[in-house]
Enzyme design. Structure first.
Site, PDB file in Angstrom:
ATOM      1  N   ASP A  68       8.313  -3.049 -45.827  1.00 10.58           N
ATOM      2  CA  ASP A  68       9.537  -2.593 -45.292  1.00 10.58           C
ATOM      3  C   ASP A  68      10.724  -3.397 -45.823  1.00 10.58           C
ATOM      4  OD1 ASP A  68       9.178  -0.468 -42.725  1.00 10.58           O
ATOM      5  OD2 ASP A  68       7.366  -1.612 -43.256  1.00 10.58           O
ATOM      6  N   CYS A 107      -1.895   1.359 -42.370  1.00  7.47           N
ATOM      7  CA  CYS A 107      -0.695   2.089 -41.957  1.00  7.47           C
ATOM      8  C   CYS A 107      -0.395   3.323 -42.964  1.00  7.47           C
ATOM      9  CB  CYS A 107       0.602   1.208 -41.655  1.00  7.47           C
ATOM     10  SG  CYS A 107       1.914   1.987 -40.987  1.00  7.47           S
TER      11      CYS A 107
HETATM   12  C1  RUB Z   1       5.318   1.860 -41.744  1.00  9.48           C
HETATM   13  C2  RUB Z   1       5.100   0.900 -42.689  1.00  9.48           C
HETATM   14  C3  RUB Z   1       5.052   1.252 -44.118  1.00  9.48           C
HETATM   15  C4  RUB Z   1       6.399   0.884 -44.802  1.00  9.48           C
HETATM   16  C5  RUB Z   1       6.457   1.346 -46.231  1.00  9.48           C
HETATM   17  O1  RUB Z   1       5.690   1.339 -40.559  1.00  9.48           O
HETATM   18  O2  RUB Z   1       4.912  -0.323 -42.363  1.00  9.48           O
HETATM   19  O3  RUB Z   1       4.023   0.687 -44.867  1.00  9.48           O
HETATM   20  O4  RUB Z   1       7.523   1.374 -43.964  1.00  9.48           O
HETATM   21  O5  RUB Z   1       6.428   3.054 -45.966  1.00  9.48           O
HETATM   22  P1  RUB Z   1       6.233   2.350 -39.216  1.00  9.48           P
HETATM   23  P2  RUB Z   1       7.032   3.722 -47.257  1.00  9.48           P
HETATM   24  O6  RUB Z   1       5.240   3.230 -39.104  1.00  9.48           O
HETATM   25  O7  RUB Z   1       6.459   1.403 -38.085  1.00  9.48           O
HETATM   26  O8  RUB Z   1       7.752   2.888 -39.763  1.00  9.48           O
HETATM   27  O9  RUB Z   1       6.458   3.257 -48.596  1.00  9.48           O
HETATM   28  O10 RUB Z   1       6.958   4.984 -46.792  1.00  9.48           O
HETATM   29  O11 RUB Z   1       8.692   3.325 -47.389  1.00  9.48           O
END
Ligand code: RUB
Length: 319
Positions: free
Chosen positions: A198, A129
């Site tokens: 998340d 992701c």
């Molecule tokens: C994004 C996702 C990321 C986390 C952490 O999912 O799973 O790994 O949100 O991101 P989506 P960060 O695309 O559904 O939002 O480290 O940028 O907080």
């Protein structure tokens, strides 16, 4: 009255135009600050009502985002302060949000430093992701000359892996993209799997983009450690009181817009990786095994004392 601009931010979070836990939090805080600045009624009660409405809109824009909830909790907490004038209350809300953001930004620098230390020389790193926390670590490790290559998954259905690939290549990192189903063939070539989060739950398990659990379990099978990069604001306190993290179910059209008889599409946005698969969480407070981290957060947030405050925030979420 919520402004058009505020409602546009809510819409962009819902549609994933604004994506990733940290970006969601950042956009929400910016939108709230703007609402506070633009509020031009003279009633403190109307101001509080507006603030409450904004919090409710944001909390329901993406249900699986404790970091966003951490920011919103601060707003609700400040709104209950004893400020007698609207001017003072506005100032307090702005200051507390500003301080929260400052801490997150300083925390991110620390995470990059600690995370880069965990990356061995000439590392091949798999990621899944798009996490902007993971990106900071990879860019830092790249600056230190430690990264041989990053392997990123496509991250179906919305291909957030492309965002990762674009950002990495721009930073000069050699990058390979694979389809999600190629993980078992490729993960054995990697020195580590680095994902974002998340949410981190009371048992130390980690909620992240759907597919993270697959990569983590396969990584374990091949002896590849899984590190999770996340700020401590990702910890979900209400899971200590028996609440389950809600796993957001997204529109079937993201997978396939075909309508067939006797047919359904399931499209969960996140999955939960058990703590036993995660070697460590890389946070601004240090690098911890996941269960230790959860215990530390229980003490840090003084959850025994503040149970009511955490639960009242969660009650604003739509069932
Ligand atoms: C994004 C996702 C990321 C986390 C952490 O999912 O799973 O790994 O949100 O991101 P989506 P960060 O695309 O559904 O939002 O480290 O940028 O907080």
């Amino acid at each position: 009255m919520l402004s058009k601009k505020f409602l546009k931010t809510v819409k962009d979070i819902k549609s994933l135009k604004i994506q990733g836990a940290s970006n969601v939090r950042k956009a929400a805080v910016e939108a709230l600050l703007e609402e506070v600045n633009e509020f031009n009624d003279s009633s403190i009660l109307h101001f509080k009502a507006d603030l409450f409405k904004s919090v409710k809109e944001l909390i329901n824009a993406r249900p699986t985002e404790p970091e966003l909830r951490s920011a919103l909790r601060i707003v609700l907490h400040t709104a209950q302060s004893n400020s007698h004038s609207l001017f003072d209350l506005k100032k307090e809300v702005k200051n507390s949000l500003g301080y929260f953001e400052k801490q997150r930004n300083e925390g991110l620098r620390k995470i990059a430093t600690y995370g880069a230390r965990e990356i061995p020389n000439d590392a091949i790193v798999m990621t899944h992701c798009h996490s902007h926390t993971v990106m900071e670590i990879l860019k830092e490790a790249h600056k230190q000359g430690k990264i041989e290559r990053v392997i990123c998954t496509e991250s179906r259905p919305l291909f957030q892996g492309r965002k990762t690939a674009e950002e990495l290549t721009k930073a000069g990192v050699k990058t390979t993209m694979i389809v999600d189903s190629a993980v078992s063939s490729i993960v054995k070539e990697c020195g580590l799997f680095l994902s974002g989060a998340d949410a981190v739950l009371s048992d130390g398990s980690v909620v992240n983009k759907i597919g993270t659990q697959n990569v983590s379990m396969l990584a374990e099978k091949f002896g590849v450690p899984h590190y999770v990069a996340c700020g401590t604001a990702k910890f979900d306190p209400v899971t200590f009181f028996g609440f389950q993290e809600i796993i957001e179910q997204r529109a079937p059209e993201e997978v396939w817009d075909k309508k067939l008889k006797n047919f359904e599409i399931k499209n969960p946005a996140f999955d939960i990786t058990a703590a036993k698969y995660v070697k460590a969480l890389i946070t601004e407070k240090g690098v911890f095994p996941p269960t230790e981290f959860a215990g530390m957060m229980y003490k840090d947030l003084q959850l025994e004392k503040h149970e009511k405050e955490f639960l009242s925030l969660i009650s604003l979420m739509k069932k």
